[in-house]
Design a protein around this motif. Structure first.
Motif, mmCIF file in Angstrom:
data_model
loop_
_atom_site.group_PDB
_atom_site.id
_atom_site.type_symbol
_atom_site.label_atom_id
_atom_site.label_comp_id
_atom_site.label_asym_id
_atom_site.label_seq_id
_atom_site.Cartn_x
_atom_site.Cartn_y
_atom_site.Cartn_z
ATOM 1 N N VAL A 1 -19.275 23.080 -4.549
ATOM 2 C CA VAL A 1 -19.555 23.228 -6.233
ATOM 3 C C VAL A 1 -21.205 22.041 -6.228
ATOM 4 C CG1 VAL A 1 -19.194 22.124 -8.317
ATOM 5 C CG2 VAL A 1 -17.549 23.308 -7.265
ATOM 6 N N ILE A 2 -21.470 21.309 -5.370
ATOM 7 C CA ILE A 2 -22.901 20.684 -5.721
ATOM 8 C C ILE A 2 -23.752 20.999 -4.952
ATOM 9 C CG2 ILE A 2 -23.926 18.655 -5.419
ATOM 10 C CD1 ILE A 2 -21.642 17.174 -6.701
ATOM 11 N N GLU B 1 -15.549 18.107 0.110
ATOM 12 C CA GLU B 1 -16.822 18.237 0.067
ATOM 13 C C GLU B 1 -18.050 18.033 1.238
ATOM 14 O OE1 GLU B 1 -18.234 15.969 -3.643
ATOM 15 O OE2 GLU B 1 -16.292 15.098 -3.420
ATOM 16 N N LYS C 1 -21.605 25.008 -11.130
ATOM 17 C CA LYS C 1 -23.077 24.483 -11.478
ATOM 18 C C LYS C 1 -24.428 25.421 -10.714
ATOM 19 C CE LYS C 1 -21.459 19.737 -10.047
ATOM 20 N NZ LYS C 1 -21.453 19.215 -11.964
ATOM 21 N N SER D 1 -15.862 26.710 -14.538
ATOM 22 C CA SER D 1 -16.027 26.002 -14.271
ATOM 23 C C SER D 1 -15.869 25.481 -12.476
ATOM 24 C CB SER D 1 -15.752 24.570 -14.991
ATOM 25 O OG SER D 1 -14.016 24.546 -14.861
ATOM 26 N N GLY D 2 -16.063 24.221 -12.299
ATOM 27 C CA GLY D 2 -15.909 23.733 -10.577
ATOM 28 C C GLY D 2 -14.230 23.233 -11.111
ATOM 29 N N SER D 3 -14.146 23.057 -11.935
ATOM 30 C CA SER D 3 -12.330 22.106 -11.840
ATOM 31 C C SER D 3 -11.700 23.353 -12.232
ATOM 32 C CB SER D 3 -12.748 21.473 -13.017
ATOM 33 O OG SER D 3 -13.536 20.474 -13.291
ATOM 34 N N ASP E 1 -14.982 22.467 -0.995
ATOM 35 C CA ASP E 1 -16.090 22.202 -2.161
ATOM 36 C C ASP E 1 -17.536 22.450 -2.252
ATOM 37 O OD1 ASP E 1 -16.843 21.977 -4.821
ATOM 38 O OD2 ASP E 1 -15.067 20.432 -5.081
ATOM 39 N N TYR F 1 -14.912 14.317 -4.612
ATOM 40 C CA TYR F 1 -14.428 15.005 -6.610
ATOM 41 C C TYR F 1 -14.364 16.402 -6.676
ATOM 42 C CZ TYR F 1 -14.876 15.218 -11.038
ATOM 43 O OH TYR F 1 -15.166 15.439 -12.502
ATOM 44 N N HIS F 2 -13.260 16.756 -7.296
ATOM 45 C CA HIS F 2 -12.947 18.175 -7.384
ATOM 46 C C HIS F 2 -12.914 18.562 -8.932
ATOM 47 C CE1 HIS F 2 -13.518 18.108 -3.404
ATOM 48 N NE2 HIS F 2 -12.230 17.238 -2.976
ATOM 49 N N GLY F 3 -13.405 17.598 -9.800
ATOM 50 C CA GLY F 3 -13.517 18.057 -11.252
ATOM 51 C C GLY F 3 -12.092 17.204 -11.874
HETATM 52 N N1 PLP Z 1 -16.106 19.891 -7.493
HETATM 53 C C1 PLP Z 1 -17.382 19.100 -7.352
HETATM 54 C C2 PLP Z 1 -17.570 18.791 -5.724
HETATM 55 C C3 PLP Z 1 -17.582 18.468 -7.946
HETATM 56 O O1 PLP Z 1 -18.761 17.999 -7.874
HETATM 57 C C4 PLP Z 1 -17.536 19.230 -9.458
HETATM 58 C C5 PLP Z 1 -18.560 18.185 -10.655
HETATM 59 O O2 PLP Z 1 -19.436 17.255 -10.704
HETATM 60 C C6 PLP Z 1 -16.470 19.307 -9.108
HETATM 61 C C7 PLP Z 1 -16.005 20.063 -8.480
HETATM 62 C C8 PLP Z 1 -15.845 20.775 -11.460
HETATM 63 O O3 PLP Z 1 -17.442 20.838 -12.046
HETATM 64 P P1 PLP Z 1 -17.039 20.935 -13.763
HETATM 65 O O4 PLP Z 1 -17.585 19.676 -13.917
HETATM 66 O O5 PLP Z 1 -17.921 22.499 -13.385
HETATM 67 O O6 PLP Z 1 -15.421 21.525 -13.896
#
Ligand code: PLP
Length: 452
Positions: A261-262, A226, A288, A119-121, A259, A153-155
């Motif tokens: 992830v988005i 981000e 994601k 996952s992103g977290s 980051d 936001y990083h998880g």
């Molecule tokens: N990093 C960013 C920029 C995110 O937007 C998110 C989730 O929305 C995450 C990390 C965490 O990802 P996950 O929900 O897959 O753990």
């Protein structure tokens, strides 16, 4: 197949057994969850048969849209061939190797290594451990502090939530953990005061240098950000921000973690937000859009110099049972193939994003909208009481009201306070964007009728 039940039965069962993420349990108890039962393209259907335009692509993730048979087939084939094996203890398997190779082909120059996560977290947990390990190998073990940003936001794991700057998350359970610092966010509309956007962008970037000097370069491992804050409310930095951050980072020996992830996998019209802004990260957490959300998977794309240092360090005592999971990797590979062969990222850049952004700007004339901003396939609307002064409504939950109107009218938009945001599937067509805009305006009108 799930068993068929009535909406009320599902809600009752859910109330009894399901602890849902980021949900107000008091409210859920009273109202019951919305039950989503199927999806196709950019649409969802709920258990009452309502069709809903999903302007959030799930949670910013269903980049290729719902209902892609190819992805289901890829998972099915891989499950029959090798449903599971891991990458621990000098082992690998073809899907993970092929996927790392495919990612290296689309990643920025010089970033050709990938560490997979679930996952992103987990990707950001990996970042935390990896950057500290990196500096220890380099003989600078004091470099441990990671600088993040308020409202980033990083998880949601302990490391992810600590790196992020969400106050409500920090208040539950003594976060952030030690060794993490936060600086101001480049949120001009909300926090720019009397400064113009460019001056504010420079000010926000300079906060990074101030923090580096305060903590001491010898103690700072990395800066994480981000490209565009997503969960914080689609916060697009002023144009002056990233160039100034880059100038600052060039002066100090600090790893730069972007980051993705988005923003990764096409949301800005480039494969990665870093390419859109001309950033040169050392590490890029991803998730994601990597699998379009069809199956859980994340990872960290690593600059070659960093990977080289890791190689010198011997064993990295880190990894997850599902790192590089073969079924997830097969789905991700197929997802990347679709994005490439259907030229989805190019289409976003040349056609869909310019169209969405042009139409999105039309909302700026709405009496509730203080700012309509967007970039790529992202959009935000600031709902305000006074368009001139940017004054917000106090304590009226205007964003949540608007969100309720959206649900009632067959549209999913997310509310971050009084900021309404969209992040539709990248395959949304111009005609569907028109439909979305009609619905958005209708919901703004309904909200305005209640609060203005
Ligand atoms: N990093 C960013 C920029 C995110 O937007 C998110 C989730 O929305 C995450 C990390 C965490 O990802 P996950 O929900 O897959 O753990």
């Amino acid at each position: 197949m799930t068993q068929h039940r009535t909406t009320a039965e599902w809600q009752a069962l859910s109330r009894e057994h399901l602890l849902a993420p980021f949900s107000d349990y008091k409210q859920l108890g009273a109202k019951g969850a919305r039950i989503v039962t199927r999806a196709d393209g950019v649409y969802l259907w709920d258990s009452e048969g309502h069709k809903i335009l999903d302007a959030m692509a799930g949670l910013w993730c269903v980049n290729v849209g719902y209902g892609r048979r190819e992805l289901a087939d890829a998972a099915h084939r891989q499950m029959l061939e090798l449903p599971y094996y891991n990458l621990f203890f000098q082992t690998a398997h073809p899907p993970a190797i092929e996927l790392a190779n495919a990612i290296a082909e689309i990643a920025p120059e010089g970033m050709s290594h990938v560490f997979f996560t679930g996952s992103g977290s987990e990707a950001n947990d990996t970042v935390l451990r990896l950057v500290r390990h990196y500096w220890a190998i380099k003989g600078q073990p004091s470099k441990k502090v990671i600088i993040g940003r308020i409202n980033g936001y990083h998880g949601s794991t302990v490391a992810g939530a600590s790196l992020g700057g969400m106050q409500a998350m920090h208040e539950q359970g003594d976060l952030p953990i030690p060794g993490i610092e936060h600086i101001a966010q480049p949120y001009w509309f909300g926090e720019g005061g009397a400064l113009d956007p460019q001056a504010f962008g420079e000010w926000a970037a300079n906060e990074l240098e101030k923090k580096i000097l305060e903590v001491g370069e010898e103690n700072v491992a990395a800066f994480i950000a981000e490209p565009i804050q997503g969960a914080g409310g689609v916060i697009i930095p002023p144009e002056s921000y990233w160039p100034r951050v880059r100038q600052i980072l060039a002066k100090y020996a600090i790893l730069f973690v972007v980051d993705e992830v988005i923003c990764g996998f096409g949301r800005t019209g480039e494969w990665f937000g870093s390419q859109y802004y001309g950033l040169e990260p050392d590490l890029m957490p991803i998730a994601k859009g990597l699998t379009s959300g069809y199956i859980p998977m994340g990872g960290v794309i690593v600059r070659d110099e960093v990977a080289q240092t890791l190689a010198e360090g011997g064993e990295f005592y880190h990894g997850y049972t599902y790192s590089g999971h073969p079924v997830a990797a097969a789905v991700a590979l197929e997802n990347i193939r679709i994005l490439r062969e259907e030229k989805i990222v190019e289409r976003v850049k040349q056609e869909t994003a310019p169209y969405l952004q042009r139409r999105w700007q039309e909302l700026a004339d709405h009496p509730l909208v203080g700012e309509a901003r967007g970039l790529g396939m992202l959009g935000a609307l600031e709902l305000v009481k006074d368009k001139q002064t940017r004054a917000r409504f106090e304590g009226q939950g205007v964003g949540m009201r608007c969100r309720e109107h959206c649900f009632g009218n067959g549209l999913i938009m997310r509310a971050v306070g009084d900021t309404m945001i969209v992040s539709p599937p990248l395959v949304i067509t111009p005609a569907q964007i028109d439909d979305m805009l009609l619905l958005v305006r209708k919901c703004l009108d309904a909200t305005a009728a209640e609060v203005l």
